[in-house]
Scaffold this motif. Sequence first.
Motif, PDB file in Angstrom:
ATOM      1  N   ARG A  37       0.800  -1.226   0.000  1.00  0.00           N
ATOM      2  CA  ARG A  37       0.000   0.000   0.000  1.00  0.00           C
ATOM      3  C   ARG A  37       0.833   1.277   0.000  1.00  0.00           C
ATOM      4  NH1 ARG A  37      -1.097  -2.212   5.177  1.00  0.00           N
ATOM      5  NH2 ARG A  37      -0.073  -1.048   6.814  1.00  0.00           N
ATOM      6  N   ALA A  38       2.072   1.226   0.461  1.00  0.00           N
ATOM      7  CA  ALA A  38       2.923   2.416   0.474  1.00  0.00           C
ATOM      8  C   ALA A  38       3.720   2.580  -0.817  1.00  0.00           C
ATOM      9  CB  ALA A  38       3.883   2.366   1.666  1.00  0.00           C
ATOM     10  N   VAL A  39       3.630   1.623  -1.723  1.00  0.00           N
ATOM     11  CA  VAL A  39       4.354   1.698  -2.988  1.00  0.00           C
ATOM     12  C   VAL A  39       3.444   2.344  -4.019  1.00  0.00           C
ATOM     13  CG1 VAL A  39       5.518   0.390  -4.792  1.00  0.00           C
ATOM     14  CG2 VAL A  39       5.634  -0.396  -2.431  1.00  0.00           C
ATOM     15  N   THR A  40       3.851   3.503  -4.523  1.00  0.00           N
ATOM     16  CA  THR A  40       3.033   4.204  -5.506  1.00  0.00           C
ATOM     17  C   THR A  40       3.907   4.695  -6.649  1.00  0.00           C
ATOM     18  OG1 THR A  40       3.316   6.301  -4.356  1.00  0.00           O
ATOM     19  CG2 THR A  40       1.396   5.012  -3.750  1.00  0.00           C
ATOM     20  N   GLY A  41       3.338   4.717  -7.822  1.00  0.00           N
ATOM     21  CA  GLY A  41       4.001   5.300  -8.981  1.00  0.00           C
ATOM     22  C   GLY A  41       5.311   4.643  -9.379  1.00  0.00           C
ATOM     23  N   GLN A  42       5.392   3.347  -9.270  1.00  0.00           N
ATOM     24  CA  GLN A  42       6.628   2.646  -9.599  1.00  0.00           C
ATOM     25  C   GLN A  42       6.429   1.737 -10.795  1.00  0.00           C
ATOM     26  OE1 GLN A  42       9.575   3.249  -7.963  1.00  0.00           O
ATOM     27  NE2 GLN A  42       8.331   4.837  -7.011  1.00  0.00           N
ATOM     28  N   ASN A  43       7.499   1.542 -11.550  1.00  0.00           N
ATOM     29  CA  ASN A  43       7.529   0.534 -12.615  1.00  0.00           C
ATOM     30  C   ASN A  43       8.413  -0.591 -12.115  1.00  0.00           C
ATOM     31  OD1 ASN A  43       6.023   1.991 -14.538  1.00  0.00           O
ATOM     32  ND2 ASN A  43       7.822   3.190 -15.034  1.00  0.00           N
ATOM     33  N   LEU A  44       7.918  -1.782 -12.231  1.00  0.00           N
ATOM     34  CA  LEU A  44       8.660  -2.939 -11.759  1.00  0.00           C
ATOM     35  C   LEU A  44       8.959  -3.860 -12.921  1.00  0.00           C
ATOM     36  CD1 LEU A  44       9.691  -4.702  -9.359  1.00  0.00           C
ATOM     37  CD2 LEU A  44       7.451  -5.774  -9.404  1.00  0.00           C
ATOM     38  N   VAL A  45      10.222  -4.177 -13.107  1.00  0.00           N
ATOM     39  CA  VAL A  45      10.625  -5.117 -14.144  1.00  0.00           C
ATOM     40  C   VAL A  45      10.822  -6.470 -13.469  1.00  0.00           C
ATOM     41  CG1 VAL A  45      12.353  -5.681 -15.879  1.00  0.00           C
ATOM     42  CG2 VAL A  45      11.739  -3.293 -15.455  1.00  0.00           C
ATOM     43  N   VAL A  46       9.979  -7.420 -13.807  1.00  0.00           N
ATOM     44  CA  VAL A  46      10.065  -8.764 -13.240  1.00  0.00           C
ATOM     45  C   VAL A  46      10.684  -9.641 -14.318  1.00  0.00           C
ATOM     46  CG1 VAL A  46       8.778 -10.677 -12.210  1.00  0.00           C
ATOM     47  CG2 VAL A  46       8.012  -8.335 -11.857  1.00  0.00           C
ATOM     48  N   ASP A  47      12.019  -9.709 -14.318  1.00  0.00           N
ATOM     49  CA  ASP A  47      12.699 -10.412 -15.392  1.00  0.00           C
ATOM     50  C   ASP A  47      13.850 -11.293 -14.909  1.00  0.00           C
ATOM     51  OD1 ASP A  47      14.652  -8.632 -14.708  1.00  0.00           O
ATOM     52  OD2 ASP A  47      14.983  -7.877 -16.714  1.00  0.00           O
ATOM     53  N   GLY A  48      13.941 -11.517 -13.614  1.00  0.00           N
ATOM     54  CA  GLY A  48      14.997 -12.383 -13.098  1.00  0.00           C
ATOM     55  C   GLY A  48      16.395 -11.802 -13.213  1.00  0.00           C
ATOM     56  N   GLY A  49      16.490 -10.490 -13.463  1.00  0.00           N
ATOM     57  CA  GLY A  49      17.800  -9.853 -13.562  1.00  0.00           C
ATOM     58  C   GLY A  49      18.413  -9.913 -14.947  1.00  0.00           C
ATOM     59  N   LEU A  50      17.614 -10.253 -15.962  1.00  0.00           N
ATOM     60  CA  LEU A  50      18.166 -10.351 -17.315  1.00  0.00           C
ATOM     61  C   LEU A  50      18.394  -8.993 -17.972  1.00  0.00           C
ATOM     62  CD1 LEU A  50      16.165 -13.391 -18.695  1.00  0.00           C
ATOM     63  CD2 LEU A  50      18.537 -13.329 -17.957  1.00  0.00           C
ATOM     64  N   VAL A  51      17.589  -7.990 -17.608  1.00  0.00           N
ATOM     65  CA  VAL A  51      17.690  -6.666 -18.212  1.00  0.00           C
ATOM     66  C   VAL A  51      18.305  -5.698 -17.215  1.00  0.00           C
ATOM     67  CG1 VAL A  51      16.365  -4.742 -19.184  1.00  0.00           C
ATOM     68  CG2 VAL A  51      15.675  -7.090 -19.650  1.00  0.00           C
ATOM     69  N   ARG A  52      19.259  -4.917 -17.684  1.00  0.00           N
ATOM     70  CA  ARG A  52      19.864  -3.879 -16.839  1.00  0.00           C
ATOM     71  C   ARG A  52      19.436  -2.527 -17.350  1.00  0.00           C
ATOM     72  NH1 ARG A  52      25.671  -5.074 -14.584  1.00  0.00           N
ATOM     73  NH2 ARG A  52      25.083  -3.133 -13.641  1.00  0.00           N
ATOM     74  N   ASP A  53      19.247  -1.591 -16.440  1.00  0.00           N
ATOM     75  CA  ASP A  53      18.865  -0.217 -16.827  1.00  0.00           C
ATOM     76  C   ASP A  53      20.022   0.504 -17.442  1.00  0.00           C
ATOM     77  OD1 ASP A  53      16.667  -1.078 -15.560  1.00  0.00           O
ATOM     78  OD2 ASP A  53      16.444   0.667 -14.292  1.00  0.00           O
TER      79      ASP A  53
END
Length: 53
Positions: A37-53
């Motif tokens: 409930r305290a997490v707002t306005g976030q994008n979450l990449v659920v990829d097992g660590g395959l993609v790096r920003d």
Amino acid sequence: MKISGQRALITGIPLREVTTPEQFANAARFFASPWARAVTGQNLVVDGGLVRD
């Protein structure tokens, strides 16, 4: 964990493996739960660590 001022950064070791449907469902279940409930306005990449920003 690295502490800088009032912020603590936690560096994790990525899994580097393809995310299973169950792992993805667990992430979705968390964000649909009251615990997120305290997490707002976030994008979450659920990829097992395959993609790096």
